[in-house]
Design a protein around this motif. Structure first.
Motif, mmCIF file in Angstrom:
data_model
loop_
_atom_site.group_PDB
_atom_site.id
_atom_site.type_symbol
_atom_site.label_atom_id
_atom_site.label_comp_id
_atom_site.label_asym_id
_atom_site.label_seq_id
_atom_site.Cartn_x
_atom_site.Cartn_y
_atom_site.Cartn_z
ATOM 1 N N SER A 91 0.830 -1.216 0.000
ATOM 2 C CA SER A 91 0.000 0.000 0.000
ATOM 3 C C SER A 91 0.861 1.260 0.000
ATOM 4 N N VAL A 92 1.995 1.233 0.700
ATOM 5 C CA VAL A 92 2.897 2.388 0.723
ATOM 6 C C VAL A 92 3.541 2.574 -0.658
ATOM 7 N N VAL A 93 4.015 1.483 -1.245
ATOM 8 C CA VAL A 93 4.615 1.568 -2.579
ATOM 9 C C VAL A 93 3.590 2.074 -3.590
ATOM 10 N N MET A 94 2.397 1.521 -3.522
ATOM 11 C CA MET A 94 1.317 1.942 -4.408
ATOM 12 C C MET A 94 1.022 3.436 -4.222
ATOM 13 N N SER A 95 0.996 3.879 -2.975
ATOM 14 C CA SER A 95 0.739 5.288 -2.691
ATOM 15 C C SER A 95 1.795 6.182 -3.320
ATOM 16 N N VAL A 96 3.056 5.837 -3.079
ATOM 17 C CA VAL A 96 4.162 6.671 -3.562
ATOM 18 C C VAL A 96 4.208 6.715 -5.090
ATOM 19 N N LEU A 97 3.987 5.580 -5.722
ATOM 20 C CA LEU A 97 4.108 5.516 -7.183
ATOM 21 C C LEU A 97 2.868 5.986 -7.928
ATOM 22 N N LEU A 98 1.677 5.768 -7.372
ATOM 23 C CA LEU A 98 0.455 5.997 -8.134
ATOM 24 C C LEU A 98 -0.426 7.121 -7.587
ATOM 25 N N LEU A 99 -0.592 7.196 -6.293
ATOM 26 C CA LEU A 99 -1.542 8.160 -5.720
ATOM 27 C C LEU A 99 -0.911 9.503 -5.369
ATOM 28 N N VAL A 100 0.264 9.490 -4.775
ATOM 29 C CA VAL A 100 0.900 10.740 -4.343
ATOM 30 C C VAL A 100 1.166 11.691 -5.512
ATOM 31 N N PRO A 101 1.646 11.212 -6.663
ATOM 32 C CA PRO A 101 1.859 12.174 -7.760
ATOM 33 C C PRO A 101 0.584 12.915 -8.179
ATOM 34 N N ILE A 102 -0.531 12.202 -8.219
ATOM 35 C CA ILE A 102 -1.803 12.853 -8.562
ATOM 36 C C ILE A 102 -2.205 13.812 -7.446
ATOM 37 N N ASN A 103 -2.089 13.369 -6.199
ATOM 38 C CA ASN A 103 -2.452 14.219 -5.074
ATOM 39 C C ASN A 103 -1.595 15.474 -5.012
ATOM 40 N N ASN A 104 -0.303 15.351 -5.299
ATOM 41 C CA ASN A 104 0.580 16.521 -5.257
ATOM 42 C C ASN A 104 0.169 17.568 -6.290
ATOM 43 N N ARG A 105 -0.317 17.105 -7.435
ATOM 44 C CA ARG A 105 -0.822 18.060 -8.427
ATOM 45 C C ARG A 105 -2.143 18.646 -7.948
ATOM 46 N N ASN A 106 -3.049 17.787 -7.511
ATOM 47 C CA ASN A 106 -4.399 18.196 -7.116
ATOM 48 C C ASN A 106 -4.393 19.237 -6.004
ATOM 49 N N ARG A 107 -3.519 19.085 -5.055
ATOM 50 C CA ARG A 107 -3.549 19.974 -3.892
ATOM 51 C C ARG A 107 -3.172 21.407 -4.218
ATOM 52 N N THR A 108 -2.585 21.635 -5.397
ATOM 53 C CA THR A 108 -2.215 23.002 -5.792
ATOM 54 C C THR A 108 -3.228 23.634 -6.736
ATOM 55 N N PRO A 115 -5.993 21.891 -14.545
ATOM 56 C CA PRO A 115 -5.906 21.454 -15.939
ATOM 57 C C PRO A 115 -7.278 21.042 -16.476
ATOM 58 N N ALA A 116 -7.382 20.975 -17.763
ATOM 59 C CA ALA A 116 -8.655 20.604 -18.398
ATOM 60 C C ALA A 116 -9.081 19.192 -18.005
ATOM 61 N N ASP A 117 -8.128 18.307 -17.743
ATOM 62 C CA ASP A 117 -8.445 16.908 -17.418
ATOM 63 C C ASP A 117 -8.469 16.640 -15.909
ATOM 64 N N TRP A 118 -8.749 17.656 -15.097
ATOM 65 C CA TRP A 118 -8.686 17.478 -13.650
ATOM 66 C C TRP A 118 -9.649 16.410 -13.157
ATOM 67 N N LYS A 119 -10.810 16.329 -13.758
ATOM 68 C CA LYS A 119 -11.776 15.310 -13.322
ATOM 69 C C LYS A 119 -11.265 13.903 -13.636
ATOM 70 N N GLN A 120 -10.641 13.728 -14.777
ATOM 71 C CA GLN A 120 -10.092 12.421 -15.145
ATOM 72 C C GLN A 120 -8.945 12.037 -14.204
ATOM 73 N N GLN A 121 -8.119 13.008 -13.835
ATOM 74 C CA GLN A 121 -7.023 12.719 -12.908
ATOM 75 C C GLN A 121 -7.566 12.322 -11.535
ATOM 76 N N LEU A 122 -8.589 13.026 -11.056
ATOM 77 C CA LEU A 122 -9.185 12.658 -9.767
ATOM 78 C C LEU A 122 -9.868 11.301 -9.842
ATOM 79 N N SER A 123 -10.480 11.016 -10.969
ATOM 80 C CA SER A 123 -11.115 9.707 -11.151
ATOM 81 C C SER A 123 -10.072 8.589 -11.108
ATOM 82 N N ARG A 124 -8.917 8.824 -11.715
ATOM 83 C CA ARG A 124 -7.820 7.841 -11.675
ATOM 84 C C ARG A 124 -7.343 7.658 -10.237
ATOM 85 N N TRP A 125 -7.207 8.767 -9.508
ATOM 86 C CA TRP A 125 -6.796 8.686 -8.110
ATOM 87 C C TRP A 125 -7.806 7.852 -7.320
#
Length: 148
Positions: A91-108, A115-125
């Motif tokens: 779960s930690v590896v998955m978080s670091v590789l897959l979820l944290v990058p999206i979250n780091n963008r989203n939080r700003t 971005p235009a695809d913000w909903k798609q990025q949140l859906s992926r998260w």
């Protein structure tokens, strides 16, 4: 002392599971039902707030599970604790590789700079988050089983 470690670890992991389950099945549904700007601002705020707390919680939970496994190495149920630890590592590896990058963008993001695809990025998260919740629920179930 081992009993206290077992209980503290199980409670801390259990509460973490509850928070993540709530994010997946309650909070995201509430936020997604809000008007577009409010939904995006809510997700960004949640990303900042939980993004600061959850790394400590995940790593702390993993450290407690490792301590439990080491302290109970020759006791009944240690294999379940080790398996729970393996799931938490995943779960930690998955978080670091897959979820944290999206979250780091989203939080700003704001309504002005998202971005235009913000909903798609949140859906992926959210999809990855469901998988992570399944992992940590399984880890929690293994810890509870180890107590029995």
């Amino acid at each position: 002392m081992l009993n206290a470690l077992e209980v503290v670890t199980t409670v801390i992991v259990g509460v973490m599971v509850g928070v993540e389950f709530s994010v997946a099945f309650v909070m995201n549904r509430i936020l997604n039902a809000l008007p577009e700007d409010s939904a995006q601002l809510g997700h960004a705020h949640g990303g900042r707030m939980l993004g600061a707390v959850m790394p400590v919680w995940y790593i702390g939970s993993l450290v407690l599970v490792v301590a439990w496994a080491v302290a109970a190495w020759h006791h009944h149920g240690t294999g379940l604790v080790v398996a729970a630890g393996a799931l938490l590592i995943l779960s930690v590896v998955m978080s670091v590789l897959l979820l944290v990058p999206i979250n780091n963008r989203n939080r700003t993001w704001t309504p002005d700079n998202r971005p235009a695809d913000w909903k798609q990025q949140l859906s992926r998260w959210e999809r990855w988050h469901y998988a992570r919740v399944a992992l940590i629920v399984a880890a929690f179930a293994l810890l509870v089983s180890a107590l029995a």
